[in-house]
Design a protein around this motif. Sequence first.
Motif: not given
Length: 70
Positions: A1-16
């Motif tokens: 399992m990778s411990t990469k940092k989650i890209n929050v702006p990318l995840l919020l883009a559709p909602f915004i």
Amino acid sequence: MSTKKINVPLLLAPFISRMGDALYLFGLNWFVVQATGNAALLGIIQAVGGVVLFLGDLFCGVVVDNFNRK
């Protein structure tokens, strides 16, 4: 399992983006009713817009299915 940092702006883009669309439509509808004083005209405008979007989706679907996407 990778411990990469989650890209929050990318995840919020559709909602915004959807929030922006909703605010735009709300403001546009409010403007039409305020400018004309006629809520029935707003219904006609929304109906025509819906029909145009539906026909556009049908046309684009045929184009995408018949031509190379690359």
